[in-house]
Design a protein around this motif. Sequence first.
Motif, short mmCIF file in Angstrom:
data_model
loop_
_atom_site.label_atom_id
_atom_site.label_comp_id
_atom_site.label_asym_id
_atom_site.label_seq_id
_atom_site.Cartn_x
_atom_site.Cartn_y
_atom_site.Cartn_z
N ASN A 61 0.83 -1.21 0.00
CA ASN A 61 0.00 0.00 0.00
C ASN A 61 0.86 1.26 0.00
N GLN A 62 1.99 1.23 0.71
CA GLN A 62 2.90 2.37 0.73
C GLN A 62 3.50 2.62 -0.65
N LEU A 63 3.74 1.57 -1.38
CA LEU A 63 4.35 1.69 -2.71
C LEU A 63 3.36 2.13 -3.78
N LYS A 64 2.06 1.95 -3.54
CA LYS A 64 1.06 2.32 -4.54
C LYS A 64 1.06 3.82 -4.81
N ILE A 65 1.21 4.64 -3.79
CA ILE A 65 1.16 6.10 -3.95
C ILE A 65 2.26 6.59 -4.89
N PRO A 66 3.53 6.25 -4.65
CA PRO A 66 4.57 6.72 -5.59
C PRO A 66 4.37 6.17 -7.01
N ILE A 67 3.88 4.96 -7.13
CA ILE A 67 3.66 4.38 -8.45
C ILE A 67 2.56 5.16 -9.17
N GLU A 68 1.49 5.49 -8.46
CA GLU A 68 0.41 6.26 -9.06
C GLU A 68 0.90 7.65 -9.46
N GLN A 69 1.77 8.25 -8.65
CA GLN A 69 2.29 9.58 -8.97
C GLN A 69 3.17 9.53 -10.22
N ILE A 70 3.94 8.48 -10.35
CA ILE A 70 4.79 8.31 -11.54
C ILE A 70 3.93 8.12 -12.78
N SER A 71 2.79 7.49 -12.62
CA SER A 71 1.92 7.18 -13.76
C SER A 71 1.13 8.39 -14.25
N LEU A 72 1.08 9.47 -13.48
CA LEU A 72 0.36 10.67 -13.90
C LEU A 72 1.04 11.30 -15.11
N PRO A 73 0.25 11.85 -16.05
CA PRO A 73 0.87 12.51 -17.22
C PRO A 73 1.59 13.77 -16.80
N MET A 74 2.66 14.06 -17.46
CA MET A 74 3.44 15.27 -17.19
C MET A 74 2.67 16.48 -17.70
N PRO A 75 2.67 17.60 -16.97
CA PRO A 75 1.95 18.80 -17.43
C PRO A 75 2.66 19.47 -18.58
#
Length: 75
Positions: A61-75
């Motif tokens: 669960n702790q690792l899901k947050i950074p993975i989701e942040q990495i998966s966000l499109p760059m602005p």
Amino acid sequence: MVSVDSEQVTVIQVETLKRHIITVTVTLAEDIKVNQDDRVNFCEVLADRTAEGQRLEAKGNQLKIPIEQISLPMP
């Protein structure tokens, strides 16, 4: 009957004339959920790594947050 010899566990169930020998390997003796001379039922859990499973689930669960942040499109 449960006997612990190093990390090898042998569980013997005696019911009337039936005798079953089950051999399992556990990492920690605390993982064993039955005691010597306990009668066990069909599908009863004999050994479980509950604490380790909870620890790994929390880590996942702790690792899901950074993975989701990495998966966000760059602005």
